[in-house]
Design a protein around this motif. Structure first.
Motif, PDB file in Angstrom:
ATOM      1  N   LEU A  95       1.810 -22.527  35.049  1.00 32.67           N
ATOM      2  CA  LEU A  95       2.847 -23.101  35.867  1.00 32.67           C
ATOM      3  C   LEU A  95       2.764 -22.775  37.371  1.00 32.67           C
ATOM      4  CD1 LEU A  95       5.923 -23.121  33.365  1.00 32.67           C
ATOM      5  CD2 LEU A  95       4.356 -24.845  33.719  1.00 32.67           C
ATOM      6  N   THR A  96       2.486 -21.448  37.561  1.00 31.93           N
ATOM      7  CA  THR A  96       2.414 -20.966  38.930  1.00 31.93           C
ATOM      8  C   THR A  96       1.210 -21.696  39.692  1.00 31.93           C
ATOM      9  OG1 THR A  96       3.452 -18.867  38.351  1.00 31.93           O
ATOM     10  CG2 THR A  96       2.196 -18.958  40.406  1.00 31.93           C
ATOM     11  N   LEU A 137       2.197 -32.379  40.110  1.00 29.49           N
ATOM     12  CA  LEU A 137       2.264 -31.164  39.951  1.00 29.49           C
ATOM     13  C   LEU A 137       3.225 -30.362  40.354  1.00 29.49           C
ATOM     14  CD1 LEU A 137      -1.737 -30.391  40.622  1.00 29.49           C
ATOM     15  CD2 LEU A 137      -0.386 -30.266  38.263  1.00 29.49           C
ATOM     16  N   ALA A 138       3.813 -30.819  41.686  1.00 29.65           N
ATOM     17  CA  ALA A 138       5.013 -30.050  42.262  1.00 29.65           C
ATOM     18  C   ALA A 138       6.070 -30.463  41.232  1.00 29.65           C
ATOM     19  CB  ALA A 138       5.366 -30.555  43.773  1.00 29.65           C
ATOM     20  N   LEU A 139       6.411 -31.628  40.508  1.00 26.07           N
ATOM     21  CA  LEU A 139       7.329 -31.846  39.891  1.00 26.07           C
ATOM     22  C   LEU A 139       7.310 -31.242  38.649  1.00 26.07           C
ATOM     23  CD1 LEU A 139       9.584 -33.770  38.685  1.00 26.07           C
ATOM     24  CD2 LEU A 139       7.806 -35.585  38.318  1.00 26.07           C
ATOM     25  N   LEU A 140       6.164 -31.104  37.990  1.00 19.07           N
ATOM     26  CA  LEU A 140       5.865 -30.456  36.773  1.00 19.07           C
ATOM     27  C   LEU A 140       6.424 -28.793  37.026  1.00 19.07           C
ATOM     28  CD1 LEU A 140       2.789 -31.903  35.235  1.00 19.07           C
ATOM     29  CD2 LEU A 140       5.517 -32.122  34.507  1.00 19.07           C
ATOM     30  N   HIS A 141       5.886 -28.267  38.098  1.00 20.33           N
ATOM     31  CA  HIS A 141       6.006 -27.007  38.514  1.00 20.33           C
ATOM     32  C   HIS A 141       7.525 -26.489  38.676  1.00 20.33           C
ATOM     33  CE1 HIS A 141       5.546 -22.978  40.790  1.00 20.33           C
ATOM     34  NE2 HIS A 141       6.368 -23.543  41.651  1.00 20.33           N
ATOM     35  N   GLY A 142       8.185 -27.529  39.318  1.00 23.65           N
ATOM     36  CA  GLY A 142       9.685 -27.163  39.535  1.00 23.65           C
ATOM     37  C   GLY A 142      10.544 -27.497  38.330  1.00 23.65           C
ATOM     38  N   LEU A 143       9.946 -28.429  37.619  1.00 21.69           N
ATOM     39  CA  LEU A 143      10.986 -28.563  36.427  1.00 21.69           C
ATOM     40  C   LEU A 143      10.738 -27.583  35.236  1.00 21.69           C
ATOM     41  CD1 LEU A 143      12.593 -30.650  34.849  1.00 21.69           C
ATOM     42  CD2 LEU A 143      10.635 -31.906  34.181  1.00 21.69           C
ATOM     43  N   LEU A 144       9.628 -27.181  35.072  1.00 30.63           N
ATOM     44  CA  LEU A 144       9.170 -26.231  33.845  1.00 30.63           C
ATOM     45  C   LEU A 144       9.391 -24.792  34.352  1.00 30.63           C
ATOM     46  CD1 LEU A 144       6.009 -27.911  32.675  1.00 30.63           C
ATOM     47  CD2 LEU A 144       8.237 -28.199  31.794  1.00 30.63           C
ATOM     48  N   ILE A 145       9.434 -24.254  35.671  1.00 33.39           N
ATOM     49  CA  ILE A 145       9.437 -22.914  35.832  1.00 33.39           C
ATOM     50  C   ILE A 145      10.545 -22.703  37.018  1.00 33.39           C
ATOM     51  CG2 ILE A 145       7.998 -22.852  38.044  1.00 33.39           C
ATOM     52  CD1 ILE A 145       6.630 -20.456  37.122  1.00 33.39           C
ATOM     53  N   GLY A 146      11.064 -23.684  37.502  1.00 32.66           N
ATOM     54  CA  GLY A 146      12.380 -23.335  38.420  1.00 32.66           C
ATOM     55  C   GLY A 146      13.523 -22.950  37.695  1.00 32.66           C
ATOM     56  N   ASP A 148      16.341 -23.395  38.301  1.00 34.58           N
ATOM     57  CA  ASP A 148      17.729 -24.165  38.220  1.00 34.58           C
ATOM     58  C   ASP A 148      17.448 -25.499  37.257  1.00 34.58           C
ATOM     59  OD1 ASP A 148      19.237 -23.086  40.431  1.00 34.58           O
ATOM     60  OD2 ASP A 148      17.698 -23.557  41.811  1.00 34.58           O
ATOM     61  N   SER A 149      16.212 -25.378  36.587  1.00 31.88           N
ATOM     62  CA  SER A 149      15.980 -26.476  35.545  1.00 31.88           C
ATOM     63  C   SER A 149      16.713 -26.602  34.562  1.00 31.88           C
ATOM     64  CB  SER A 149      14.402 -26.491  35.370  1.00 31.88           C
ATOM     65  OG  SER A 149      13.687 -26.457  36.518  1.00 31.88           O
ATOM     66  N   SER A 150      17.469 -25.556  34.276  1.00 31.74           N
ATOM     67  CA  SER A 150      18.250 -25.824  33.071  1.00 31.74           C
ATOM     68  C   SER A 150      19.657 -26.453  33.369  1.00 31.74           C
ATOM     69  CB  SER A 150      18.460 -24.454  32.478  1.00 31.74           C
ATOM     70  OG  SER A 150      19.201 -23.646  33.635  1.00 31.74           O
ATOM     71  N   TYR A 151      20.005 -26.583  34.784  1.00 32.36           N
ATOM     72  CA  TYR A 151      21.155 -27.169  35.097  1.00 32.36           C
ATOM     73  C   TYR A 151      20.823 -28.705  35.268  1.00 32.36           C
ATOM     74  CZ  TYR A 151      22.472 -22.668  36.883  1.00 32.36           C
ATOM     75  OH  TYR A 151      23.001 -21.275  36.786  1.00 32.36           O
ATOM     76  N   PRO A 152      22.287 -29.439  34.650  1.00 34.18           N
ATOM     77  CA  PRO A 152      22.040 -30.952  34.609  1.00 34.18           C
ATOM     78  C   PRO A 152      21.738 -31.605  35.973  1.00 34.18           C
ATOM     79  CG  PRO A 152      23.943 -30.035  33.368  1.00 34.18           C
ATOM     80  CD  PRO A 152      23.417 -29.069  33.995  1.00 34.18           C
ATOM     81  N   TRP A 153      22.029 -30.989  36.976  1.00 34.94           N
ATOM     82  CA  TRP A 153      21.754 -31.604  38.301  1.00 34.94           C
ATOM     83  C   TRP A 153      20.350 -31.376  38.709  1.00 34.94           C
ATOM     84  CZ3 TRP A 153      19.589 -29.061  42.174  1.00 34.94           C
ATOM     85  CH2 TRP A 153      19.646 -27.557  42.022  1.00 34.94           C
ATOM     86  N   ALA A 154      19.766 -30.316  38.356  1.00 37.45           N
ATOM     87  CA  ALA A 154      18.302 -30.415  38.645  1.00 37.45           C
ATOM     88  C   ALA A 154      17.598 -31.139  37.878  1.00 37.45           C
ATOM     89  CB  ALA A 154      18.019 -28.789  38.423  1.00 37.45           C
ATOM     90  N   GLN A 155      17.980 -31.277  36.570  1.00 35.27           N
ATOM     91  CA  GLN A 155      17.220 -32.328  35.581  1.00 35.27           C
ATOM     92  C   GLN A 155      17.390 -33.612  35.887  1.00 35.27           C
ATOM     93  OE1 GLN A 155      18.839 -31.322  31.617  1.00 35.27           O
ATOM     94  NE2 GLN A 155      18.045 -29.129  31.793  1.00 35.27           N
ATOM     95  N   ALA A 156      18.331 -34.064  36.565  1.00 39.63           N
ATOM     96  CA  ALA A 156      18.653 -35.396  37.035  1.00 39.63           C
ATOM     97  C   ALA A 156      17.946 -35.739  38.099  1.00 39.63           C
ATOM     98  CB  ALA A 156      20.307 -35.468  37.152  1.00 39.63           C
ATOM     99  N   MET A 157      17.658 -34.529  39.123  1.00 36.39           N
ATOM    100  CA  MET A 157      16.989 -34.783  40.207  1.00 36.39           C
ATOM    101  C   MET A 157      15.674 -34.932  39.853  1.00 36.39           C
ATOM    102  SD  MET A 157      16.458 -32.201  43.418  1.00 36.39           S
ATOM    103  CE  MET A 157      15.371 -31.289  42.325  1.00 36.39           C
ATOM    104  N   TYR A 158      14.880 -33.976  39.034  1.00 33.68           N
ATOM    105  CA  TYR A 158      13.606 -34.277  39.076  1.00 33.68           C
ATOM    106  C   TYR A 158      13.112 -35.548  38.060  1.00 33.68           C
ATOM    107  CZ  TYR A 158      12.744 -29.470  40.361  1.00 33.68           C
ATOM    108  OH  TYR A 158      12.666 -28.272  41.033  1.00 33.68           O
ATOM    109  N   GLY A 159      14.270 -35.898  37.183  1.00 35.47           N
ATOM    110  CA  GLY A 159      14.047 -37.328  36.354  1.00 35.47           C
ATOM    111  C   GLY A 159      14.152 -38.486  37.200  1.00 35.47           C
ATOM    112  N   ALA A 160      15.282 -38.508  38.124  1.00 32.92           N
ATOM    113  CA  ALA A 160      15.196 -39.747  39.192  1.00 32.92           C
ATOM    114  C   ALA A 160      14.137 -39.772  40.051  1.00 32.92           C
ATOM    115  CB  ALA A 160      16.656 -39.629  39.816  1.00 32.92           C
ATOM    116  N   THR A 161      13.859 -38.674  40.797  1.00 33.15           N
ATOM    117  CA  THR A 161      12.830 -38.747  41.631  1.00 33.15           C
ATOM    118  C   THR A 161      11.374 -39.074  40.862  1.00 33.15           C
ATOM    119  OG1 THR A 161      12.434 -36.416  41.429  1.00 33.15           O
ATOM    120  CG2 THR A 161      13.720 -37.371  43.252  1.00 33.15           C
ATOM    121  N   GLY A 162      11.047 -38.520  39.870  1.00 27.25           N
ATOM    122  CA  GLY A 162       9.930 -38.703  39.208  1.00 27.25           C
ATOM    123  C   GLY A 162       9.847 -40.432  38.699  1.00 27.25           C
ATOM    124  N   ILE A 163      10.903 -40.934  38.328  1.00 25.87           N
ATOM    125  CA  ILE A 163      10.961 -42.306  37.677  1.00 25.87           C
ATOM    126  C   ILE A 163      10.765 -43.289  39.139  1.00 25.87           C
ATOM    127  CG2 ILE A 163      12.325 -44.088  36.781  1.00 25.87           C
ATOM    128  CD1 ILE A 163      13.557 -42.098  35.060  1.00 25.87           C
TER     129      ILE A 163
END
Length: 207
Positions: A95-96, A137-146, A148-163
């Motif tokens: 992930l790093t 790769l930046a999306l996966l890096h932030g989502l899987l190792i970040g 804050d990724s356990s918080y709903p707002w972070a998951q929504a941010m990564y999900g929305a931007t990725g879509i």
């Protein structure tokens, strides 16, 4: 107590820099995709180009800060080689490494933009395609190792931007194929066929 405060300061800074870098990278990516599609009119292309280039540079700089601050983290203990050489970090090497590769791809894309005339249009276009794997790769890096990724707002941010990026990419590819399919293959204008005009001898008059 001071060590705890220092650790929190380092970790808070690198988290903020990482998220900011990702958002700037997202903005640069959607601006770049939109420029080559029908979504942006000619009058707005100069503004979108400025956003694309500026956001790319800011994303790169904040990404550099994100990695540099990690060197001061004493909890995990990242090394210079572990951050610069993909997949060699002692903690979460895969992930790093994704984050490191994304950083390099972003750097190559920025350099290719400044050297477009020297590279040529074809080479520049192929190099610029690295923006897509670099972003994801930046999306996966932030989502899987970040952190804050356990918080709903972070998951929504990564999900929305990725879509959004995936949707714009599909739209861009679809419109490019449609334009290529509709364009005349020979480059000549074809005219509708009509019935031949036959002139009879009586149609000619001697003056």
């Amino acid at each position: 107590m001071n060590q705890i405060l220092d650790a929190l300061s380092v970790w808070t800074t690198t988290r903020a820099a990482g998220i900011t870098s990702y958002l700037f990278l997202f903005l640069s990516t959607i601006a770049g995709i939109s420029m080559g599609s029908r979504l942006i009119k000619n009058k707005a292309k100069a503004t979108v180009l400025t956003i694309h280039q500026s956001a790319g540079w800011f994303g790169f700089l904040f990404g550099m800060m994100h990695g540099a601050v990690l060197l001061f983290d004493q909890y995990v203990g990242y090394s210079v080689s572990g951050l610069l050489i993909p997949f060699t970090a002692e903690s979460h090497p895969v992930l790093t490494g994704m984050g490191t590769l994304s950083f390099y791809m972003c750097f190559i894309v920025i350099l290719s933009s400044d050297m477009m005339k020297k590279l040529g249009k074809k080479a520049w276009k192929m190099t610029h395609m690295l923006a897509f794997p670099g972003y994801f790769l930046a999306l996966l890096h932030g989502l899987l190792i970040g952190s804050d990724s356990s918080y709903p707002w972070a998951q929504a941010m990564y999900g929305a931007t990725g879509i959004i990026v995936a949707g714009l990419t599909v739209y861009r590819v679809w419109t490019a194929k449609k334009d290529k399919r509709d364009a005349p293959k020979s480059g000549r204008v074809t005219y509708p066929q009509g019935k031949p005009i036959i002139l009879e001898p009586s149609d000619y008059k001697v003056r």
